[in-house]
Enzyme design. Sequence first.
Site, mmCIF file in Angstrom:
data_model
loop_
_atom_site.group_PDB
_atom_site.id
_atom_site.type_symbol
_atom_site.label_atom_id
_atom_site.label_comp_id
_atom_site.label_asym_id
_atom_site.label_seq_id
_atom_site.Cartn_x
_atom_site.Cartn_y
_atom_site.Cartn_z
ATOM 1 N NE ARG A 1 51.479 58.965 10.907
ATOM 2 C CZ ARG A 1 52.738 59.376 11.004
ATOM 3 N NH1 ARG A 1 53.682 58.499 11.282
ATOM 4 N NH2 ARG A 1 53.054 60.646 10.821
ATOM 5 C CG HIS B 1 57.646 58.945 15.356
ATOM 6 N ND1 HIS B 1 57.364 57.708 14.810
ATOM 7 C CD2 HIS B 1 57.644 59.827 14.306
ATOM 8 C CE1 HIS B 1 57.178 57.838 13.510
ATOM 9 N NE2 HIS B 1 57.352 59.092 13.176
ATOM 10 C CD GLN C 1 62.090 59.841 11.840
ATOM 11 O OE1 GLN C 1 61.145 59.707 11.058
ATOM 12 N NE2 GLN C 1 63.343 59.981 11.423
ATOM 13 C CG ASP D 1 59.693 66.842 14.370
ATOM 14 O OD1 ASP D 1 59.373 66.953 13.173
ATOM 15 O OD2 ASP D 1 59.134 66.034 15.137
ATOM 16 C CB CYS E 1 61.502 62.977 11.596
ATOM 17 S SG CYS E 1 60.179 64.019 12.225
ATOM 18 N NE ARG F 1 60.337 55.988 9.856
ATOM 19 C CZ ARG F 1 59.179 56.645 9.896
ATOM 20 N NH1 ARG F 1 59.150 57.961 9.738
ATOM 21 N NH2 ARG F 1 58.054 56.004 10.130
#
Length: 352
Positions: free
Chosen positions: A139, A166, A169, A261, A301, A328
């Site tokens: 990450r 991402h 996700q 988001d 998310c 997830r």
Amino acid sequence: MLRFSGYLCAVMGARNYLPVRGFCVGPPSSSSVNLKGKSFLTLKDFTSEEIKHLLWTASDLKYRIKHKGQNLPLLQGKSIAMIFEKRSTRTRISTETGFALLGGHPCFLTLKDIHLGTNESTTDTARVLSGLTDLVLARVYKHSVLEELARESSVPIINGLSDLYHPIQILADYLTLQEHYGFLEGLKVAWIGDSNNVLNSFMMSAAKLGIHLRIATPKGYEPDASMTETAKRLTKECGTTLLLTNDPLEAAHQSNVLVTDTWVSMGMEEQKKQRLMDFSGYQITLQTAKVATPDWTFLHCLPRKQEEVDDEVFYSTRSLVFPEAENRKWTIMGLMVSLLTDFSPEIPKPKF
């Protein structure tokens, strides 16, 4: 039949298979897709069938482990290095607990724990970790770090988040929508907010699953031109539609799914005041939902801030954010199993 999380899971006997919402009728079919040894940096590099296979594998693991109580030590004896330049709740917990649940050993590493990019080059780190672990999830701030890790590593690299994409996700988002609606093809997804790494991942994959994408961003916050060009090409190839607008209500009109988001990502704190002004009118509310389809749902998310979506929508029965967060775990598990083993799902293939 047993009802689980918005879809039906069949009680499958030795010979007879019952109809299941979201699943094809009949015995499980073997898949020709094999992702073992492949890195997962962006959904741009994955075909429609490969994405569907990952979702199918996640559905299989979720059904067999969560609902049937099966023990599946598919990753016993294996280890994963989890590199985190940026803090996380869902990515860390889902990966760490998921890998352990499958019998493997997760190693959580921050920049205080390893020398990545400081006392040791990214190249050297990739080569060292390749000899010590079976898989690396990173990450990071810069996508180029992931690309270098993938070039120099002999084990698969997973993008846990970068400035460009991402993808893990988006897998969770697709699984959540497939469970809720029983299919993905033909859904209209409205993205209302900033053009960021999550949106980029939608743009690189939605058309491959037959999803129509409608994007509303303020002027000056439109998606990157190269991302838009690729998304338009995929849309043409797959026979879907792509809308780009600066009007949130135009994007939401007749959409099944409303998505937003954060407007101020980590590292953008100094821009917060200006961004909140620029995104005025972009909060998702019940007024936004009035122009959506009667079966509209909401995704985010997380973590969420109230200026992005109000409580009436976020905590409503239309909100899928908490099943989305749980998924997830199942999607990262499905991904890790697919990259490290020759596993084939046993449940019938979901309808996509």
